[in-house]
Design an enzyme around this catalytic site. Structure first.
Site, PDB file in Angstrom:
ATOM      1  N   GLU A  46      -7.188   0.593  -4.378  1.00  0.00           N
ATOM      2  CA  GLU A  46      -7.194   0.505  -2.920  1.00  0.00           C
ATOM      3  C   GLU A  46      -8.534   0.042  -2.345  1.00  0.00           C
ATOM      4  OE1 GLU A  46      -5.629   4.366  -2.126  1.00  0.00           O
ATOM      5  OE2 GLU A  46      -3.653   3.756  -2.841  1.00  0.00           O
TER       6      GLU A  46
ATOM      7  N   ASP B  33     -13.226   5.115   1.126  1.00  0.00           N
ATOM      8  CA  ASP B  33     -11.790   5.127   1.408  1.00  0.00           C
ATOM      9  C   ASP B  33     -11.278   6.565   1.403  1.00  0.00           C
ATOM     10  OD1 ASP B  33      -9.043   4.862   1.500  1.00  0.00           O
ATOM     11  OD2 ASP B  33      -8.901   3.498  -0.212  1.00  0.00           O
TER      12      ASP B  33
ATOM     13  N   ASP C 146       0.877  -1.170   0.000  1.00  0.00           N
ATOM     14  CA  ASP C 146       0.000   0.000   0.000  1.00  0.00           C
ATOM     15  C   ASP C 146       0.912   1.217   0.000  1.00  0.00           C
ATOM     16  OD1 ASP C 146      -1.667   2.116   0.507  1.00  0.00           O
ATOM     17  OD2 ASP C 146      -2.407   1.376   2.430  1.00  0.00           O
TER      18      ASP C 146
ATOM     19  N   LYS D 251       2.581  11.429  -3.427  1.00  0.00           N
ATOM     20  CA  LYS D 251       1.519  10.770  -4.184  1.00  0.00           C
ATOM     21  C   LYS D 251       0.564  11.773  -4.823  1.00  0.00           C
ATOM     22  CE  LYS D 251      -1.707   6.928  -3.424  1.00  0.00           C
ATOM     23  NZ  LYS D 251      -2.229   6.056  -2.359  1.00  0.00           N
TER      24      LYS D 251
END
Lengths: 706, 212
Positions: free
Chosen positions: A196, A255, A31, A97
């Site tokens: 994810e 998420d 992850d 990211k």
């Protein structure tokens, strides 16, 4: 599966399977998060996160560049980098990211919030600039990945070459390709990119069965480890419906992480995890909540004292402070903020949870809108959702839980640790790809429509969003001029009507078309989105029947050569002995920490009791002796951690000083003045002096936050 | 969205070329895992179903999942690069079959294509009454939106939905008569084109359509 191999393993009937597992190459699940990254693995005991010596699975996605005592460039990754961010604001790279796979224009609103310099790179990319050296976001991510890889190699006791890496479901093609390139640069073959929320569903699909067996899904404990609930993975030999619930159920995965938001709606039936729809925002997450708090404090300090907190070190310290306030407000109804601004000026206030919720309410409302989009695309009303799952650290915020519960009319399911569930799911997908889980299958979708630009700048859609991947579409092209041998077209991704409002994936040029009168050649171009959500393009000329050679000119990202170079360099890395590597890391860290602590003692040591000053000086000397003497790397690591703890008080004093130094003259330009990357850069370039030789670690609350 | 060129049709092999065991699917051998290309098979044949308008969604789902379990790229981990590429293309075709066969409009479009009828790009004709109706409805929608009359918009949404359903029923009746003659095919083409108009209207009536 040799007899000699089988004899290595005790345990009767499972021996053959265990040997099969042993002999296959390991694949881990990673992850790669905005704030934290984790690596997980499935072994005989089931999926588990690989932890550090302190039992923590998280590696902060933070990379710091500095010089060791010998003047050699030195890279630090993880907690140490994060803990030194305040004193090293311009050389500490975080939240990469949010930059990966993006161009300067798209990042205009993002860059003013960062304390490190970002400059435009070639071909619509950005580069991080530290001390005159430039790094692509892929290279920064590769450094985080390499740290995870080393951790996994130590755990597995063997070299690691393959990984499944997760990305936000709403990542576009460029962001996925960049993530894959980062993996390659870290010496990893990325066998699959998975989304994810889907990974989380995979982890929960298994865990949910256990919870439903107990008939109390909502009362399940908020497990810190995430391991207890997950039963042993069934062996490949036990093919058949295993995961989830028979008869199928629909699951919504909400998420909300440090930098990104995704909502995915899935149907889980007989071990098939079928994504029905997904929606999201790749720049909406906990970082934005921190920024809202930072903005509040900056405004009020400006109003009350006429001071602008804009020096990088001060902003970095404020960022840490805002994060810890945010985390405290998930538990407490209010939290105190106190800033000593120097010259007897103290900014002090309490912030109630309700006020914080007011600050972030707009962001949460946006996530709910995206949930409604996803529901509509799935053709489902909220009440048709059987289970709502929360993933990502930001879902610990009470307002998030309340809002999601209200939208779906049910209490969200939070049995697994939201920080770890994605890595666990990635590890499960890795075991599927190894052939160890034939009972499970993941069917995901492409989050964005794919199209080509037509005359006049409109978009002709070829593949609609939420189409199950792999998927393909074809389009025919011809020539406009006699004897024309090449045709150019542009591929875009997005939902907007005009190409300029969508993301350009690439300019493609078809070359080698046989010379014919205009309009006669028929070139069929196939667009194939693979199971990673990445586009592959091929073409053939139908009239001559031969494959037309197609040259792909991507308008974005790294070139093939750049990725290859990064890969070569990483292989050189990989040959190094793992232990030697760890020793170098630790020795460098000792040098860095002791050096910084000395500097800090010199600067703010007068604020300490003489006894404490002496104790810290002694600790510095002792740690330096130990590094000369010991070969026991675990001992060295423990000593380093103890040293960190014993100098915490000094570090806190240092932070306060950094903030004091950082609050500059009212005459200085406010941070908001930075609109473009260039301006942003120019504004930061004068050395403020703040933080150089200043503070060390932020308050414990930020570093040890749950 | 094209379905690709019409590759030469092939009848599914009966025996696996590798292990000689009988094949129960045209796409893969359940004994030795060998994959076979999906080229030349139409989307119904892929799932082993007759090419008719009326399908049982549950049967489509079951067949699809069963095939996906065996042919998906996730299963091709240990296979050669060529087999992985083949698996990717088979999976893409299979996903197309699933999508097309479960959607009544796409299914009718596809059956029309199989029957040799014209595509929407080649024949844009729409029945005159639909054209007039759609124009009127659009004006009403714009007026209701300008007046922010939510209840009128709700009523219009219901109207458009029922028109859509009516035309879809008519299209289904024609699709059941395929391959039929040129007249049947042209009539179906018109109905399918009409559905696009009503679909556009429905999209306009959705609150906040389209991602930011």
């Amino acid at each position: 599966m040799t007899p000699s191999g089988a004899s290595r393993v005790a345990g009767g009937c499972v021996a053959a399977d265990r040997v099969a597992m042993d002999e296959k190459e390991p694949i881990v699940g990673i992850d790669l998060g905005t704030t934290f990254s984790l690596v997980a693995y499935v072994d005989e005991a089931g999926p588990h996160v690989i932890r550090d010596e302190n039992g923590d699975g998280r590696v902060p996605s933070v990379v710091a560049f500095g010089a060791g005592a010998d003047g050699q460039p030195q890279v630090t990754v993880g907690w140490e980098a994060r803990n030194h961010a305040v004193e090293n604001p311009r050389a500490t790279v975080y939240s990469i990211k949010r930059l990966i796979g993006k161009g300067p224009a798209e990042l205009r609103s993002e860059l003013p919030h960062l304390t490190y310099a970002v400059v435009p790179g070639p071909r619509d990319t950005v580069r991080v600039e530290v001390d005159g050296r430039r790094f692509s976001p892929e290279e920064i991510s590769a450094l985080v990945l390499r740290t995870l890889r080393t951790r996994a190699e130590r755990h597995l006791g063997r070299p690691l070459r393959k990984a499944v890496i997760t990305v936000p479901a709403y990542f576009d093609d460029a962001q996925r390709q960049a993530t894959r390139a980062a993996g390659q640069a870290a010496g990893l073959e990325v066998v699959r990119i998975i989304n994810e929320p889907t990974a989380a569903a995979l982890a929960y699909g298994i865990g949910m069965r256990a919870a439903l067996d107990a008939r109390s899904p909502c009362a399940a404990p908020d497990s810190r480890t995430g391991e207890a609930l997950l039963p042993v993975a069934p062996r490949a030999s036990q093919v058949g419906p295993a995961a989830a619930v028979s008869g199928g159920q629909t699951v919504a995965v909400y998420d909300l992480g440090g930098g990104t938001f995704d909502i995915s709606i899935l149907r889980i039936e007989n071990g098939v995890f079928q994504v029905l729809s997904t929606a999201g925002d790749t720049r909406l997450g906990g970082d934005d909540f921190d920024r809202a708090l930072v903005g509040l404090v900056q405004r009020e300090v400006q109003e009350q004292f006429g001071l602008a907190i804009d020096a990088p070190a001060a902003r970095q310290a404020l960022r840490s402070l805002a994060e810890s306030v945010k985390i405290r407000l998930s538990q407490a109804e209010q939290a105190g903020i106190e800033l000593d601004l120097g010259q007897g000026r103290v900014y002090q206030r309490r912030i109630a949870r309700a006020e914080f919720e007011g600050l972030i309410g707009g962001f949460i409302e946006r996530t709910l809108d995206l949930c409604r989009h996803a529901l509509r695309d799935a053709g489902l009303a909220p009440e048709r959702i059987d289970q709502v799952v929360l993933v990502g650290g930001s879902t610990r915020i009470p307002l998030v839980r309340r809002s999601v519960a209200a939208l779906f009319g049910r209490t969200p399911y939070t049995a697994l640790n939201p920080d770890e569930v994605v890595a666990l799911g990635a590890a499960m997908q890795a075991s599927v790809l190894r052939g160890d889980r034939l009972d499970m299958l993941l069917l995901d979708v492409t989050p964005l429509s794919l199209g080509i630009e037509t005359l006049g700048g409109a978009v002709s859609k070829l593949i609609l969003r939420n189409t199950t991947i792999p998927c393909r579409a074809t389009e025919r092209f011809t020539t406009f001029v006699d004897g024309q041998t090449a045709v150019k077209f542009r591929v875009v991704q997005g939902e907007r009507e005009l190409a300029r409002d969508c993301r350009t994936l690439g300019e493609f040029e078809l070359r080698g078309i046989p010379p014919m009168p205009a309009g006669l050649p028929k070139v069929e171009v196939e667009f194939l989105i693979d199971a990673n959500g990445i586009l592959n393009v091929s073409a053939r000329e139908l009239r001559s029947g031969r494959e037309a050679s197609i040259q792909i000119v991507p308008s974005h990202g790294l070139t093939r050569e750049e990725v290859a170079r990064m890969e070569r360099e990483s292989i050189a890395f990989a040959r190094e002995d793992i232990a030697a590597h760890r020793r170098i890391d630790l020795v460098n860290q000792v040098e860095f920490d002791t050096h910084k602590t000395e500097q800090m003692l010199a600067k703010v040591g007068h604020l300490l009791e003489p006894a404490e000053r002496e104790r810290i000086a002694g600790a510095i000397a002792a740690l330096r002796r130990l590094v000369q003497q010991t070969q026991d790397l675990d001992e060295l690591h423990r000593a380093l951690s103890d040293f960190g703890r014993s100098t915490l008080h000094l570090a806190e004093l240092g932070i306060r000083e950094a903030l004091r130094d950082g609050s500059s003259d009212p005459a200085a330009p406010p941070p908001d003045a930075a609109q473009s990357p260039q301006q942003h850069d120019a504004q930061q370039s004068p050395t403020s002096g703040a933080g150089d030789g200043g503070a060390a670690r932020p308050p414990a609350s930020a570093a040890d936050a749950p | 969205m094209g379905h690709g060129s019409q590759a030469p049709r092939r009848s599914p092999p009966e025996k696996c070329a590798a292990c000689q065991r009988p094949l129960d699917s045209p796409l893969f051998c359940s004994s030795c895992r060998r994959l076979y290309p999906a080229d030349g098979l139409n989307l119904f044949e892929l799932l082993g179903l007759p090419a008719t308008y009326d399908v049982d969604p549950e049967v489509v789902r079951r067949k699809y999942f069963e095939l996906a379990r065996h042919t998906h790229p996730d299963r091709a981990g240990g296979l050669s690069g060529e087999s992985q590429w083949l698996s990717l293309r088979v999976a893409a075709r299979l996903n197309e079959a699933y999508r097309v066969l479960l959607d009544p409009v796409l299914r009718a479009e596809y059956l029309l294509e199989l029957a040799g009828g014209k595509s929407a790009a080649d024949d844009r004709q729409v029945p005159q009454d639909v054209l007039v109706d759609a124009l009127e409805l659009r004006e009403q929608i714009e007026a209701a939106r300008a007046a922010q009359a939510a209840s009128r918009l709700d009523a219009l949404r219901n109207t458009v939905r029922s028109r859509y359903q009516r035309v879809l029923d008519e299209a289904a009746a024609l699709a059941r008569g395929l391959p039929g003659n040129a007249g049947t095919q042209a009539a179906l083409r018109g109905k399918l084109n009409a559905l696009r108009y009503y679909r556009k209207l429905l999209e306009q009536l959705e609150p906040g359509v389209g991602m930011a």
